[in-house]
Write a protein that holds these residues in place. Structure first.
Motif, PDB file in Angstrom:
ATOM      1  N   PRO A 131      -9.680   4.239   2.987  1.00 42.04           N
ATOM      2  CA  PRO A 131      -8.547   3.997   2.533  1.00 42.04           C
ATOM      3  C   PRO A 131      -8.007   5.481   1.857  1.00 42.04           C
ATOM      4  O   PRO A 131      -8.907   6.305   1.269  1.00 42.04           O
ATOM      5  N   ILE A 132      -6.816   5.410   1.346  1.00 47.16           N
ATOM      6  CA  ILE A 132      -6.360   6.796   0.774  1.00 47.16           C
ATOM      7  C   ILE A 132      -5.771   6.448  -0.495  1.00 47.16           C
ATOM      8  O   ILE A 132      -4.921   5.268  -0.665  1.00 47.16           O
ATOM      9  N   VAL A 133      -6.129   7.046  -1.646  1.00 44.92           N
ATOM     10  CA  VAL A 133      -5.718   6.771  -2.922  1.00 44.92           C
ATOM     11  C   VAL A 133      -5.133   8.103  -3.417  1.00 44.92           C
ATOM     12  O   VAL A 133      -5.323   9.179  -3.057  1.00 44.92           O
ATOM     13  N   GLY A 134      -4.215   8.035  -4.351  1.00 43.97           N
ATOM     14  CA  GLY A 134      -3.404   9.089  -4.858  1.00 43.97           C
ATOM     15  C   GLY A 134      -1.912   9.118  -4.071  1.00 43.97           C
ATOM     16  O   GLY A 134      -1.575  10.322  -3.881  1.00 43.97           O
ATOM     17  N   THR A 135      -1.353   8.276  -3.671  1.00 45.03           N
ATOM     18  CA  THR A 135       0.028   8.052  -2.902  1.00 45.03           C
ATOM     19  C   THR A 135       0.740   7.121  -3.425  1.00 45.03           C
ATOM     20  O   THR A 135       0.280   6.197  -4.164  1.00 45.03           O
ATOM     21  N   ALA A 136       2.228   7.560  -3.339  1.00 38.86           N
ATOM     22  CA  ALA A 136       3.184   6.493  -3.793  1.00 38.86           C
ATOM     23  C   ALA A 136       3.178   5.052  -2.965  1.00 38.86           C
ATOM     24  O   ALA A 136       3.424   4.183  -3.204  1.00 38.86           O
ATOM     25  N   ALA A 137       2.433   5.182  -1.625  1.00 39.20           N
ATOM     26  CA  ALA A 137       2.441   3.970  -0.809  1.00 39.20           C
ATOM     27  C   ALA A 137       1.828   2.932  -1.177  1.00 39.20           C
ATOM     28  O   ALA A 137       2.257   1.671  -1.076  1.00 39.20           O
ATOM     29  N   GLN A 138       0.645   3.207  -1.979  1.00 42.97           N
ATOM     30  CA  GLN A 138      -0.220   2.089  -2.724  1.00 42.97           C
ATOM     31  C   GLN A 138      -0.783   2.690  -3.854  1.00 42.97           C
ATOM     32  O   GLN A 138      -1.723   3.357  -3.889  1.00 42.97           O
ATOM     33  N   ARG A 139      -0.479   2.394  -4.925  1.00 44.86           N
ATOM     34  CA  ARG A 139      -0.834   2.937  -6.279  1.00 44.86           C
ATOM     35  C   ARG A 139      -2.198   2.685  -6.513  1.00 44.86           C
ATOM     36  O   ARG A 139      -2.982   3.495  -7.085  1.00 44.86           O
ATOM     37  N   GLU A 140      -2.804   1.522  -6.328  1.00 46.90           N
ATOM     38  CA  GLU A 140      -4.054   1.188  -6.753  1.00 46.90           C
ATOM     39  C   GLU A 140      -4.712   0.573  -5.398  1.00 46.90           C
ATOM     40  O   GLU A 140      -4.388  -0.374  -4.856  1.00 46.90           O
ATOM     41  N   LEU A 141      -5.841   1.059  -5.133  1.00 49.00           N
ATOM     42  CA  LEU A 141      -6.797   0.469  -3.925  1.00 49.00           C
ATOM     43  C   LEU A 141      -7.507  -0.625  -4.495  1.00 49.00           C
ATOM     44  O   LEU A 141      -8.080  -0.619  -5.722  1.00 49.00           O
ATOM     45  N   TYR A 142      -7.857  -1.638  -3.774  1.00 50.73           N
ATOM     46  CA  TYR A 142      -8.594  -2.721  -4.168  1.00 50.73           C
ATOM     47  C   TYR A 142      -9.502  -2.595  -3.123  1.00 50.73           C
ATOM     48  O   TYR A 142      -9.566  -2.898  -2.061  1.00 50.73           O
ATOM     49  N   LEU A 143     -10.821  -2.182  -3.540  1.00 49.64           N
ATOM     50  CA  LEU A 143     -12.013  -2.191  -2.937  1.00 49.64           C
ATOM     51  C   LEU A 143     -13.037  -3.535  -3.098  1.00 49.64           C
ATOM     52  O   LEU A 143     -13.399  -3.839  -4.335  1.00 49.64           O
ATOM     53  N   CYS A 144     -13.686  -3.942  -2.173  1.00 50.47           N
ATOM     54  CA  CYS A 144     -14.558  -5.105  -2.245  1.00 50.47           C
ATOM     55  C   CYS A 144     -15.808  -5.103  -1.445  1.00 50.47           C
ATOM     56  O   CYS A 144     -15.632  -4.187  -0.251  1.00 50.47           O
ATOM     57  N   SER A 145     -16.876  -5.799  -1.781  1.00 51.05           N
ATOM     58  CA  SER A 145     -18.058  -5.465  -0.985  1.00 51.05           C
ATOM     59  C   SER A 145     -17.790  -5.909   0.750  1.00 51.05           C
ATOM     60  O   SER A 145     -18.702  -5.597   1.373  1.00 51.05           O
TER      61      SER A 145
END
Length: 605
Positions: A447-461
């Motif tokens: 996943p990519i973070v630091g873009t306007a497409a999705q402000r916050e990543l939701y990472l889970c196990s």
């Protein structure tokens, strides 16, 4: 000009306009609806000989369609979906496992939705995606304008909203959480019908993928169970009840198409994503979901299009597969590709439309990749090579399906030439697909973070790059002592906020505590017991004595002490652009590692 002459001119003009309208009508692109249920096998329909299940609407659809009797998919949900969406083998495109980063379709691939949208179709998905939770893997990143779904894997998976139970749940609508009343399957079909009504003036593509009949087989209204009471086991009754509910919804969808005048020029396809999960009626086949034998991957497929010239009813027994559907849509709907694509599938147009189709024998691969295999995937990992009536299983067992559909008699010793031919085909396939995936890590989702497409990543196990990742809420609740990293891509260098949690935000529970379950299931279903019983059985959520958290990311190792009332441990750190491996761990007061952090939220400040 005489009145008679003027009348003739007007008559001729009217005929010209009629001819022009007929040409325009003939050139109209059909609407396309693709329905794929989850864990429903070939034998889980009455029209395929099952004496117990009630599927009147699907039976009627089969009678009014071209029905494929030798149609195959992968034997698990994600691989089927990645191959279906691309017309290419799952091993080639990523998305060849169900969790651990293997469930994310490589973001450079052209999807079915991309193709339809490129041709000015309205595109919507309603239900299960299972090809990625975060950008750039979400449906709205892959060609869909409208997205209504839930957790990537299904109800009760770690990516699902905590405590969802298929009734009055929290859904994801175009990336945002919404609460929608009703039973899950009904909600998805209702949303699809609304989408169709809103977009009926232009071609639309609807991908309708209920999470049912995948467990938990939860039906709050007992009317769906009544036809099966006392006739089959309670578990099978629940399974059949969810199928009957889907069947009803398909009938309502088709009625809407008729009412809106859309039925005749709508290309409607029904299939399932793998063999039966419960397999109460195997339809004479060996194996079920997850199997390399036909019971794991031979599924129903009905194609219905009244205006398309498809003869109905007809049964087509040639070897076909999910890989063929996207090339078929491109062919039948005269679609242009947004960029060149080398399909592994073949258009089914000759089988559907030609009286004497030119359809040579073909060889197809079926790899039942599962989550526990070592990486990279070894050859012949529960795989099958298929050539019309032949099945070479695991590279050594040979079966003639025409005389032995149950795959009971291995005839490899008496047909060595066939074995060698099929093995050679597999070797060619293997070299071809692995040429695109030499570095297996690059086939895993990042996943990519630091873009306007999705402000916050939701990472889970569920998305840890680890074979034993705790992928469901049950494993998270019991505090499974597992560890694993996430792989992410940082788009923009800068300061980031990383929030580590034992429980997801919506659980509203401290790091060292347990959630207070507030939602209850309908009385007719669980007799008012907390939903926790649905998710965890008789086990209770386990409190872990979390006293500190450690995080490794971007070459940094950070620690944070946790107080008893803390809901999360929050870090602010500077990250450089590029790929980063993220590893967060829950630690007790003595310094012993309890488990990997099950939930992390990451965003740029």
């Amino acid at each position: 000009m005489s009145k008679c002459h003027a009348h003739e001119i007007m008559k001729l003009a009217a005929l010209c306009l009629l001819a022009l309208s007929l040409v325009c009508a003939a050139g109209e692109k059909p609407n396309v609806i693709l329905i794929m249920t989850d864990d429903q096998g070939y034998g889980d329909l009455a029209c395929h000989g099952n004496p117990d299940v009630k599927t009147p609407e699907l039976d009627r659809l089969a009678k009014e369609s071209a029905s494929f009797s030798n149609f195959h998919v992968d034997s698990y949900c994600t691989p089927t979906r990645s191959a279906l969406m691309t017309g290419r083998y799952s091993h080639r495109v990523g998305g060849w496992g169900t969790v651990a980063g293997r469930n994310m379709l490589r973001d450079t691939e052209v999807t079915m939705a991309d193709v339809f949208r490129h041709n000015r179709y309205r595109t919507g998905i309603f239900g299960k995606w299972h090809l990625g939770t975060n950008y750039p893997y979400r449906p709205i990143d892959r060609g869909f304008e409208e997205w209504l779904g839930k957790g990537d894997g299904g109800t009760g998976c770690a990516t699902d909203y905590w405590g969802n139970d298929r009734v009055n749940d929290v859904f994801i609508h175009n990336g945002e959480q919404v609460v929608l009343a009703g039973y899950e399957t009904d909600v998805f079909f209702a949303a699809a019908r609304d989408f169709i009504k809103k977009n009926k003036q232009q071609p639309f593509f609807v991908y309708l993928t209920p999470y049912a009949v995948h467990s938990p087989e939860s039906i709050p209204d007992l009317k769906w169970l009544q036809p099966y009471a006392g006739k089959v086991s309670p578990t099978v009754a629940d399974f059949y009840a969810t199928i009957s509910n889907i069947d009803k919804n398909i009938g309502e969808l088709r009625e809407l198409l008729r009412r809106e005048g859309l039925e005749k020029n709508t290309l409607l396809v029904f299939l399932t994503d793998n063999g039966s999960a419960r397999n109460p009626f195997p339809a004479g086949m060996r194996g079920q979901k997850g199997s390399q034998y036909d019971g794991g991957h031979r599924v129903p497929c009905f194609v219905h299009w009244p205006d398309g010239g498809i003869k109905a009813p007809q049964t087509i027994d040639r070897l076909t597969a999910h890989l063929d559907l996207l090339p078929t849509f491109v062919d039948l709907c005269s679609l242009k590709l947004p960029k060149p694509v080398r399909f592994d599938g073949t258009s089914l147009r000759p089988l559907l439309l030609d009286a004497q189709p030119a359809w040579p024998d073909r060889t197809l691969m079926n790899g039942t990749v599962y989550n526990g295999v070592p990486l990279p995937r070894p050859k012949w990992t529960k795989g099958a090579v298929m050539r019309e009536n032949w099945r070479l299983v695991d590279g050594k067992e040979l079966y003639d399906i025409t005389t032995d559909p149950g795959q009971k008699v291995d005839v490899a010793a008496t047909h060595p030439k066939i074995v060698e031919e099929l093995k050679a085909s597999y070797e060619t396939y293997w070299q071809d697909v692995t040429a695109e995936t030499q570095d297996w890590l690059k086939t895993l989702g990042r996943p990519i973070v630091g873009t306007a497409a999705q402000r916050e990543l939701y990472l889970c196990s569920e998305d840890w790059v680890d074979d034993g990742c705790p992928w469901n809420q049950d494993a998270v609740a019991e505090g499974a002592k597992k560890f694993g990293p996430w792989r992410v891509r940082v788009q923009t260098a800068g300061v980031y906020r990383l929030e580590v949690r034992r429980w997801p935000r919506e659980a509203d529970a401290p790091m060292s505590g347990v959630p207070l379950e507030k939602k209850t299931a309908p009385d007719a279903w669980l007799r008012g017991k907390p939903v926790a019983r649905l998710l965890y059985g008789d086990r209770q959520p386990k409190a872990l004595p979390v006293a500190q958290v450690s995080v490794k990311i971007g070459g940094q190792t950070l620690h944070h002490r946790v107080q008893p009332h803390d809901l999360a441990a929050v870090f602010e750190l500077t990250l450089t652009a590029g790929e980063q491996t993220t590893d967060a761990r829950l630690i007790d007061a003595s310094g012993a590692e309890l488990a990997g952090a099950y939930f992390v939220y990451l965003r740029q400040n």
